[in-house]
Scaffold this motif. Sequence first.
Motif, PDB file in Angstrom:
ATOM      1  N   LEU B 231       0.822  -1.219   0.000  1.00 63.38           N
ATOM      2  CA  LEU B 231       0.000   0.000   0.000  1.00 63.38           C
ATOM      3  C   LEU B 231       0.850   1.260   0.000  1.00 63.38           C
ATOM      4  O   LEU B 231       0.324   2.352  -0.189  1.00 63.38           O
ATOM      5  CB  LEU B 231      -0.892   0.017   1.246  1.00 63.38           C
ATOM      6  CG  LEU B 231      -1.829  -1.163   1.467  1.00 63.38           C
ATOM      7  CD1 LEU B 231      -2.549  -1.003   2.788  1.00 63.38           C
ATOM      8  CD2 LEU B 231      -2.833  -1.245   0.337  1.00 63.38           C
ATOM      9  N   GLY B 232       2.142   1.122   0.262  1.00 65.44           N
ATOM     10  CA  GLY B 232       2.997   2.299   0.387  1.00 65.44           C
ATOM     11  C   GLY B 232       3.398   2.487   1.836  1.00 65.44           C
ATOM     12  O   GLY B 232       2.712   2.032   2.742  1.00 65.44           O
ATOM     13  N   THR B 234       3.618   5.171   3.823  1.00 62.72           N
ATOM     14  CA  THR B 234       2.781   6.000   4.690  1.00 62.72           C
ATOM     15  C   THR B 234       1.559   5.214   5.141  1.00 62.72           C
ATOM     16  O   THR B 234       1.204   5.225   6.319  1.00 62.72           O
ATOM     17  CB  THR B 234       2.337   7.269   3.950  1.00 62.72           C
ATOM     18  OG1 THR B 234       3.480   7.855   3.331  1.00 62.72           O
ATOM     19  CG2 THR B 234       1.735   8.270   4.909  1.00 62.72           C
ATOM     20  N   ALA B 235       0.923   4.523   4.198  1.00 68.14           N
ATOM     21  CA  ALA B 235      -0.266   3.746   4.538  1.00 68.14           C
ATOM     22  C   ALA B 235       0.091   2.616   5.502  1.00 68.14           C
ATOM     23  O   ALA B 235      -0.650   2.346   6.449  1.00 68.14           O
ATOM     24  CB  ALA B 235      -0.910   3.186   3.274  1.00 68.14           C
ATOM     25  N   GLU B 237       2.553   2.566   7.635  1.00 67.64           N
ATOM     26  CA  GLU B 237       2.826   3.227   8.921  1.00 67.64           C
ATOM     27  C   GLU B 237       1.505   3.565   9.618  1.00 67.64           C
ATOM     28  O   GLU B 237       1.359   3.371  10.829  1.00 67.64           O
ATOM     29  CB  GLU B 237       3.638   4.498   8.653  1.00 67.64           C
ATOM     30  CG  GLU B 237       4.260   5.141   9.857  1.00 67.64           C
ATOM     31  CD  GLU B 237       5.588   4.504  10.273  1.00 67.64           C
ATOM     32  OE1 GLU B 237       5.884   4.586  11.461  1.00 67.64           O
ATOM     33  OE2 GLU B 237       6.303   3.946   9.427  1.00 67.64           O
ATOM     34  N   ALA B 238       0.532   4.045   8.830  1.00 67.15           N
ATOM     35  CA  ALA B 238      -0.766   4.403   9.393  1.00 67.15           C
ATOM     36  C   ALA B 238      -1.531   3.179   9.881  1.00 67.15           C
ATOM     37  O   ALA B 238      -2.494   3.304  10.628  1.00 67.15           O
ATOM     38  CB  ALA B 238      -1.592   5.169   8.362  1.00 67.15           C
ATOM     39  N   LEU B 239      -1.121   1.986   9.457  1.00 68.33           N
ATOM     40  CA  LEU B 239      -1.736   0.757   9.963  1.00 68.33           C
ATOM     41  C   LEU B 239      -0.975   0.225  11.174  1.00 68.33           C
ATOM     42  O   LEU B 239      -1.195  -0.902  11.612  1.00 68.33           O
ATOM     43  CB  LEU B 239      -1.783  -0.305   8.865  1.00 68.33           C
ATOM     44  CG  LEU B 239      -2.787  -0.030   7.747  1.00 68.33           C
ATOM     45  CD1 LEU B 239      -2.596  -0.999   6.596  1.00 68.33           C
ATOM     46  CD2 LEU B 239      -4.208  -0.110   8.270  1.00 68.33           C
TER      47      LEU B 239
END
Lengths: 273, 345
Positions: B231-232, B234-235, B237-239
């Motif tokens: 997902l990339g 940043t995504a 990390e956001a998970l």
Amino acid sequence: MDVTVESLSVTRGHREVLSDVSLSAARGEVVGLLGPNGAGKSTLLAAIAGMLAPAHGSVLLDGRPAHLVPRREVARRVALMEQHPDRDIPLRAIDIVELGLLPFRRPLARGGDAAHRALAHEALAQAGAAHLADRPWTALSGGERQRVSVARALAQSPELLLLDEPTNHLDIRAQLDTLSFVAGLGITVVAALHDLDHAARHCTRVVLLSHGRVVAQGAPADVLTPATIAAVYGVRATVLDHPADGRPVIALDGALDPADASSPAAPGPEEAP
Amino acid sequence: MAAGLDRRARMLTAALAAALVASIGLAVSLGVAGLAPAEVWGIVAGHLTGRGGDGTADAIVWDIRAPRALTAALVGAGLASAGVVMQGLTRNPLADPYLLGLSSGASLGAVGVLLLGIGSTVALSLALPIAAFAGALLALAAALGIARLAGSLAPTTVVLAGIAVSQLLAACTSLVIVMTAKGDAYRQVLSWLLGSLAGSTWASVAITCAALALVYPLLRAHATRLDAFALGDTAAEALGIPTRRTRLVLFVAVSLLTGAMVSTSGAIGFVGLILPHLVRGLVGGLHRHVLPTAALGGAVFLVWADTLARTMLDPREIPVGIVTALVGVPVFVVVLRRARGTAWT
């Protein structure tokens, strides 16, 4: 979730990318971040998600400093939806949605949990994309990808949803669908937006950023005036009242000569993710 | 069909495991010495039941063919797993230990240790994989560093940087060998740069088996995190995934795996590139399905590639890397073509 940003400054390398930014979003509010590329919208979203430590000031999520809360704990309450419709992901829609449940499983669990799979199907249905479950991501249209991304965010059951230009690459119907849907969820939403009319239609409040600073914030009708639009975007605009509900409708009349703009609005460096 | 893919992955895993056992059995029976299968199996059965054996036939089967087939299987599994994880971590469908220079780095590390001339066999068999691991890790750091200097971690940039590093390290390896080797230097250069399983012993089996037993469970435990990397950053990390730490841990793990494999067999190419793509086409992209099937597929593939390498031009033997390239490149072209523009399958 309540979000409070207090005189926040963030630096990358030696460059200050956010300077003295303050804003707040109360539970259930939809706040739009506006401004040209490079204004600091994505950086501000990353800071609110606790991924960037502030150089000065603070980001408080329900009163706690965001960057000090363990990442997994933030992930259980805050979902971030990046724009990535053009990234190739070798997974099916349902697998991507199920990744939204990662913060809720043991860190190195083996995966393939039936209960999580069921929750992912629920989230997909809630986003109106149940029929896409078994389709590979690479076979989805831009609008379908956005629905799947929304479903992944929903699977996180967030109290705060951060959106980075959620309408990029979408046709106008998909743009409206996406924004009405997230605005109707009843959770706090902070969204970086390009389209001023979308902001006026869906946001309770907007924050106008330029070169990492807040130029104006408040109700869309107060912030989106010909003067602020000229100052921040370097664009001449006429602001009309919508006949039905009185919200501002922005007609763009043309680019301003840089010399005419009351503050220089030359394109800044590319916005960092 | 969520359950459908799970079932398909289970069936493929079982089928490949059976194929692996059969392949190793056949590989041990086949060879230039022209032993009858009954004789071969008599010898294997003798050793497995602890009776031991002697004579030329016994030495060929038990001291040469058996460890060689097992090493081929373990190296194939290791390289394919390494390829899966590198492709996932870098979101780069072209990533593989060979193309990014890890294998060349590992070769140089191993050759460098040989240069030191450590006399004790035990010390040498431990020092080789460790030096190869260090070489692989440094090569990876160099490739990613150069790509970053060039301003992008885009797949093509990373591969170009990897090829540059790989060429330089391969040149260094050749130089070191030619300067120092006693005997047939060119043959040694070939077997380090193209890979060869000709020197496999039971020590090779032990080293590759230990590396795989140590690293594979760690990779498998990260399967879902690897899915999220798609997902990339940043995504992911956001998970809640610590992306930097996870990437570091897995890069070190993959370097360790590659180092151990290369220290026994040289830089065998294309296994880590092709197998992940082939199995993704069959079981989808979830790493909990891709990892075991790619590992087993890599094992079967390399057992057969090595069997071909030692029997195709009988009585001459060719480096196994030639076979993997001959089979691998056309397969990769077909896979790319079928993917129609997107390199993921």
